[in-house]
Design a protein around this motif. Structure first.
Motif, PDB file in Angstrom:
ATOM      1  N   UNK A  70     -31.372  28.839  72.764  1.00 55.86           N
ATOM      2  CA  UNK A  70     -32.779  28.479  72.891  1.00 55.86           C
ATOM      3  C   UNK A  70     -33.327  27.842  71.620  1.00 55.86           C
ATOM      4  N   UNK A  71     -32.887  28.292  70.462  1.00 56.17           N
ATOM      5  CA  UNK A  71     -33.420  27.788  69.196  1.00 56.17           C
ATOM      6  C   UNK A  71     -32.740  26.503  68.734  1.00 56.17           C
ATOM      7  N   UNK A  72     -31.429  26.398  68.955  1.00 55.10           N
ATOM      8  CA  UNK A  72     -30.676  25.294  68.354  1.00 55.10           C
ATOM      9  C   UNK A  72     -29.892  24.464  69.364  1.00 55.10           C
ATOM     10  N   UNK A  73     -29.984  24.827  70.645  1.00 52.85           N
ATOM     11  CA  UNK A  73     -29.278  24.090  71.696  1.00 52.85           C
ATOM     12  C   UNK A  73     -27.771  24.059  71.431  1.00 52.85           C
ATOM     13  N   UNK A 113     -26.482  19.872  65.377  1.00 53.54           N
ATOM     14  CA  UNK A 113     -26.859  21.152  65.974  1.00 53.54           C
ATOM     15  C   UNK A 113     -26.121  22.300  65.297  1.00 53.54           C
ATOM     16  N   UNK A 114     -24.862  22.066  64.975  1.00 59.64           N
ATOM     17  CA  UNK A 114     -24.062  23.086  64.305  1.00 59.64           C
ATOM     18  C   UNK A 114     -24.675  23.465  62.952  1.00 59.64           C
ATOM     19  N   UNK A 115     -25.006  22.459  62.157  1.00 62.53           N
ATOM     20  CA  UNK A 115     -25.526  22.734  60.818  1.00 62.53           C
ATOM     21  C   UNK A 115     -26.909  23.381  60.875  1.00 62.53           C
ATOM     22  N   UNK A 116     -27.734  22.973  61.825  1.00 63.13           N
ATOM     23  CA  UNK A 116     -29.048  23.598  61.965  1.00 63.13           C
ATOM     24  C   UNK A 116     -28.911  25.066  62.339  1.00 63.13           C
ATOM     25  N   UNK A 117     -27.989  25.371  63.266  1.00 59.62           N
ATOM     26  CA  UNK A 117     -27.790  26.760  63.674  1.00 59.62           C
ATOM     27  C   UNK A 117     -27.167  27.573  62.546  1.00 59.62           C
ATOM     28  N   UNK A 159      -5.579  24.295  68.532  1.00 51.83           N
ATOM     29  CA  UNK A 159      -6.254  24.972  69.643  1.00 51.83           C
ATOM     30  C   UNK A 159      -7.757  24.993  69.410  1.00 51.83           C
ATOM     31  N   UNK A 160      -8.183  25.243  68.157  1.00 46.61           N
ATOM     32  CA  UNK A 160      -9.598  25.189  67.820  1.00 46.61           C
ATOM     33  C   UNK A 160     -10.177  23.803  68.017  1.00 46.61           C
ATOM     34  N   UNK A 161      -9.396  22.780  67.697  1.00 46.65           N
ATOM     35  CA  UNK A 161      -9.861  21.404  67.889  1.00 46.65           C
ATOM     36  C   UNK A 161     -10.083  21.105  69.365  1.00 46.65           C
ATOM     37  N   UNK A 162      -9.213  21.618  70.223  1.00 47.74           N
ATOM     38  CA  UNK A 162      -9.394  21.416  71.672  1.00 47.74           C
ATOM     39  C   UNK A 162     -10.658  22.120  72.163  1.00 47.74           C
ATOM     40  N   UNK A 163     -10.920  23.326  71.656  1.00 46.41           N
ATOM     41  CA  UNK A 163     -12.138  24.036  72.038  1.00 46.41           C
ATOM     42  C   UNK A 163     -13.361  23.260  71.578  1.00 46.41           C
ATOM     43  N   UNK A 164     -13.340  22.744  70.362  1.00 46.76           N
ATOM     44  CA  UNK A 164     -14.482  21.986  69.850  1.00 46.76           C
ATOM     45  C   UNK A 164     -14.710  20.711  70.658  1.00 46.76           C
ATOM     46  N   UNK A 165     -13.630  20.018  71.025  1.00 48.60           N
ATOM     47  CA  UNK A 165     -13.766  18.811  71.846  1.00 48.60           C
ATOM     48  C   UNK A 165     -14.364  19.147  73.208  1.00 48.60           C
ATOM     49  N   UNK A 166     -13.980  20.291  73.751  1.00 48.97           N
ATOM     50  CA  UNK A 166     -14.530  20.695  75.045  1.00 48.97           C
ATOM     51  C   UNK A 166     -16.024  20.970  74.933  1.00 48.97           C
ATOM     52  N   UNK A 167     -16.456  21.592  73.855  1.00 46.56           N
ATOM     53  CA  UNK A 167     -17.887  21.839  73.634  1.00 46.56           C
ATOM     54  C   UNK A 167     -18.639  20.525  73.524  1.00 46.56           C
ATOM     55  N   UNK A 168     -18.084  19.575  72.783  1.00 51.44           N
ATOM     56  CA  UNK A 168     -18.752  18.275  72.590  1.00 51.44           C
ATOM     57  C   UNK A 168     -18.881  17.542  73.906  1.00 51.44           C
ATOM     58  N   UNK A 169     -17.798  17.509  74.694  1.00 52.66           N
ATOM     59  CA  UNK A 169     -17.846  16.792  75.973  1.00 52.66           C
ATOM     60  C   UNK A 169     -18.857  17.424  76.925  1.00 52.66           C
ATOM     61  N   UNK A 170     -18.961  18.730  76.924  1.00 52.15           N
ATOM     62  CA  UNK A 170     -19.804  19.409  77.904  1.00 52.15           C
ATOM     63  C   UNK A 170     -21.274  19.429  77.517  1.00 52.15           C
ATOM     64  N   UNK A 171     -21.574  19.539  76.221  1.00 51.60           N
ATOM     65  CA  UNK A 171     -22.959  19.790  75.818  1.00 51.60           C
ATOM     66  C   UNK A 171     -23.596  18.685  74.976  1.00 51.60           C
ATOM     67  N   UNK A 172     -22.818  17.780  74.400  1.00 51.68           N
ATOM     68  CA  UNK A 172     -23.398  16.848  73.439  1.00 51.68           C
ATOM     69  C   UNK A 172     -23.161  15.380  73.802  1.00 51.68           C
ATOM     70  N   UNK A 173     -22.624  15.101  74.978  1.00 54.43           N
ATOM     71  CA  UNK A 173     -22.482  13.707  75.408  1.00 54.43           C
ATOM     72  C   UNK A 173     -23.820  13.176  75.928  1.00 54.43           C
TER      73      UNK A 173
END
Length: 359
Positions: free
Chosen positions: A144-147, A263-267, A345-359
């Motif tokens: 809610x605060x940082x999306x 968003x990452x740095x703000x949070x 594996x962490x890079x794949x998780x981060x890419x999945x977050x970017x594709x789903x929430x920040x495109x």
């Protein structure tokens, strides 16, 4: 045999100290700090309601003594609270009209109370989320605060200045050239401390503290058990892992990677605000103070202040005049790290977050 005048001088000195101690005990036993007005009490000890509850919580764990000159448990607690709040010299705290004890007694009170808080109260008020309900509350607040989805805490380290220790002194010299403890803190979006690790010397790298921490083991276990939607946020000094998201260095603005990193740095900056509030609330930890204790005792003082910080948040006690933290994009360039399976594996998780929430 000593001359008569020297013997008389020593006898006079002993009698003067005896009379002074009797007067000090009388002052201490007849004065109630809770009679101070609210503003003055807050300046010395913080708020009365919180102090009363804290005394009630800690008193059952304190031993009392029938000796007439013993310092009563409530006074011992208030001595420690005064030191945490002001960071003042021990002699000045002891000579306060509402405390009236010796410098050595102040030192003993601070050590004893810090040990009691760490042993009996820290685990009650500083708790990392272990259930889905607890994690979901924190994730919802971050979103809610940082999306930013899935965040159960932000991790970072801060240095607490200490007097140079006798043993392994060189290990406590940090990169800025002074002696310190490097303290790892994990907090939520409301600046509540979820975990604190005050055991490492100032020269220890943040990534090493994380790698050896119990919290890293906990989040990795949860990930291996199938909880794949929770992660912590750390700056680029930390390794990218499936349960620890880091920013993308040199991400271009207005791109999915740039929006993710912003968003990452703000949070993640909630940790910087947490450090600011913690050190403003408990001046013994501020940069212009030096804790003159052994590293083990310093760790207990830090843990005690973190516990009291969470109690203040629980009671919605605000801190005025806190310097605003710069929320602009700040990315720390990490040292070169050889990629491994965990990083990939962490890079794949981060890419999945970017594709789903920040495109």
């Amino acid at each position: 045999m000593l001359p008569v005048n020297i013997l008389l001088a020593r006898q006079h000195r002993r009698q003067r100290l005896r009379n002074f101690n009797i007067e000090r005990i009388y002052l201490r036993n007849t004065y109630d700090p809770f009679n101070l007005d609210n503003l003055e009490f807050q300046r010395r000890f913080r708020t009365k309601d919180i102090c009363s509850q804290f005394i009630d919580d800690l008193m059952p764990h304190m031993s009392n003594s029938p000796k007439i000159n013993i310092i009563d448990p409530r006074t011992r607690i208030l001595v420690a609270l005064s030191f945490y709040a002001t960071g003042s010299y021990q002699r000045l705290i002891g000579e306060s009209h509402n405390i009236s004890i010796s410098q050595q007694s102040v030192s003993n009170c601070i050590r004893d109370i810090s040990s009691l808080i760490t042993e009996h109260l820290a685990d009650r008020y500083v708790k990392f989320p272990t259930t889905n309900e607890e994690r979901n509350v924190i994730k919802l607040a971050f979103h809610q605060k940082y999306n930013f989805p899935g965040v159960i805490g932000a991790v970072d380290c801060t240095h607490i200045r200490i007097l140079h220790p006798v043993e392994e002194e060189h290990n406590f010299v940090n990169r800025k050239g002074y002696h310190s403890m490097n303290v790892q803190v994990i907090c939520d979006s409301n600046l509540r401390i979820l975990a604190v690790n005050p055991k490492h010397a100032g020269s220890t790298h943040d990534a090493y503290i994380w790698r050896t921490s119990a919290i890293r083991e906990e989040v990795e276990i949860q990930y291996r058990l199938g909880n794949r939607s929770c992660w912590l946020l750390g700056d680029s000094g930390y390794p990218l892992q499936p349960w620890l998201m880091t920013p993308i260095v040199n991400a271009l603005p207005n791109t999915p990677e740039g929006r993710y990193t912003q968003a990452h740095c703000s949070a993640r900056n909630c940790t910087e605000r947490c450090f600011g509030v913690l050190k403003q609330r408990f001046r013994c930890l501020s940069g212009d103070r030096t804790l003159r204790y052994k590293p083990e005792v310093v760790g207990q003082i830090i843990s005690s202040c973190a516990t009291l910080h969470n109690i203040c948040i629980l009671h919605n006690l605000n801190v005025d005049l806190i310097d605003e933290v710069n929320d602009q994009l700040q990315v720390v360039r990490p040292p070169d790290v050889v990629p491994n399976d965990l990083h990939q594996e962490g890079d794949r998780v981060r890419e999945r977050i970017i594709r789903r929430y920040f495109h």
